[in-house]
Design an enzyme around this catalytic site. Sequence first.
Site, PDB file in Angstrom:
ATOM      1  CG  ASP A   1      -1.859  -1.190   1.257  1.00  0.00           C
ATOM      2  OD1 ASP A   1      -2.609  -1.394   0.289  1.00  0.00           O
ATOM      3  OD2 ASP A   1      -1.800  -1.943   2.250  1.00  0.00           O
TER       4      ASP A   1
ATOM      5  N   GLY B   1       2.040   2.813  -2.712  1.00  0.00           N
ATOM      6  CA  GLY B   1       1.812   3.639  -3.892  1.00  0.00           C
ATOM      7  C   GLY B   1       2.464   3.110  -5.149  1.00  0.00           C
TER       8      GLY B   1
ATOM      9  CG  HIS C   1      -1.099  -2.058  -7.178  1.00  0.00           C
ATOM     10  ND1 HIS C   1      -0.148  -2.678  -7.953  1.00  0.00           N
ATOM     11  CD2 HIS C   1      -1.006  -2.614  -5.949  1.00  0.00           C
ATOM     12  CE1 HIS C   1       0.491  -3.584  -7.214  1.00  0.00           C
ATOM     13  NE2 HIS C   1      -0.020  -3.559  -6.003  1.00  0.00           N
TER      14      HIS C   1
ATOM     15  CD  GLN D   1       0.885  -9.970  -1.541  1.00  0.00           C
ATOM     16  OE1 GLN D   1       1.574 -10.613  -2.306  1.00  0.00           O
ATOM     17  NE2 GLN D   1       0.110 -10.534  -0.644  1.00  0.00           N
TER      18      GLN D   1
ATOM     19  CG  LEU E   1       6.983  13.338   0.006  1.00  0.00           C
ATOM     20  CD1 LEU E   1       7.792  13.589  -1.247  1.00  0.00           C
ATOM     21  CD2 LEU E   1       7.792  13.664   1.249  1.00  0.00           C
TER      22      LEU E   1
END
Length: 424
Positions: free
Chosen positions: A13, A15, A43, A223, A329
């Site tokens: 998870d 990205g 995804h 994963q 971010l």
Amino acid sequence: MNHTIVVDLGYGDAGKGTVVDWLCASRPVHTVVRFNGGAQAAHNVVLRDGRHHTFAQFGAGTFRPGVRTHLSRHVVVDPLALAAEADHLAAVGVPDALDRLTVDGEALLATPYHRAANRAREIARGADRHGSCGLGVGEAVAYGLAHPDEAPRVADCRSPELLRRRLAALRGRLTAELGPLDAPPVEDCLPAFTGFAGRVAIVDRAYLAGALRAGTCVFEGAQGVLLDEWHGFHPYTTWSTTTFANAEGLLAEAGLAGGARRLGVLRVVTTRHGPGPLVTEDPTLPLTDPRNPTNPWQGRFRFGHFDAVAHRYALDAAGGVDGLALTHLDLAGPARSAGGRARLRLCRRYDTIDRLEPGPPGDLDRQAALTARLLRARPLYDDPPADWPSAVEEALDAPVELLSHSPTAEGKAVRKGTLLTPFV
């Protein structure tokens, strides 16, 4: 050919999908190659116009016209889930996803019987659940290891009688072990599986070598390395090799050993879906993730501060990277009061552990002992970094090349590394 392998250096998870989409939007890409996992992948890709799809089996570059998907033999293929995913892609403006798909005939099939057995086992564990996605992927792998000559595979879908025998044997064995399964009769399943064979291109392992020479390919992992079947924290792991190994093996078979860059993906916040160690977990972090809700199989989506100890371990277990992509971010900031951001910190060491060392593959007792140590460990934090990319780069001794401030391709920026610079 500038091939790239994308791997998650956390618990999943992080990205990967949005990074793969950016790679396919910023350069000509021939094929996205899936090299582990199955329909449990999630995804998420969001386009600038707001369209969204959660890619499970199709490559996350499928929104980009002409980009193909290849499901290698290391993927557990679920034709029923694939059809549903193709329907959603058509609804969001991608009607030709199945036309751009190739599937290795040696890949294992995930069936309703695997799914039912997977759920029955997880329910029986009670409070000791492993956090399975409940989709039967691990069950299909386990059955394939136990019955390698009889496990249903993609190529069997072209032979209805062979498929019927193998599905009947599968159902019979699992029923004898677990009792009645919540799954339809074999005769009800056959039309969907044979229809799948008539709709998609089923190929042999030689196909990929041609694709790799026809144009740039992106290998999309599923994963995360901290869930790896051998290097993850047992028993909270997956039945899948989540490192670069499968992708590099496929490249070597094509005569292209060492022919791809290794790109590791990390969130600025360390997360985990379901039970198992998350040393830096902090329930007070004011974070949510609408793409990863609590569900009855994996459980709660958990948030923690950036865990450099765990991510260094993932880097070592995976054999290092050429560069890092740092995502989410937009969540990082000096304080919650500044722009609504969380006060995220960085953990370089635990109270009882400075560094985790990977062991030899296959020693699950060692991995279980490591899990027990992690469940007792407590994080020691640095102050929130003023410059997150530089802090992560220093903590992990790996270059941060790609920055992501949003789920769209337009929210990405190249920081370092000319090989990642867009060239279209």
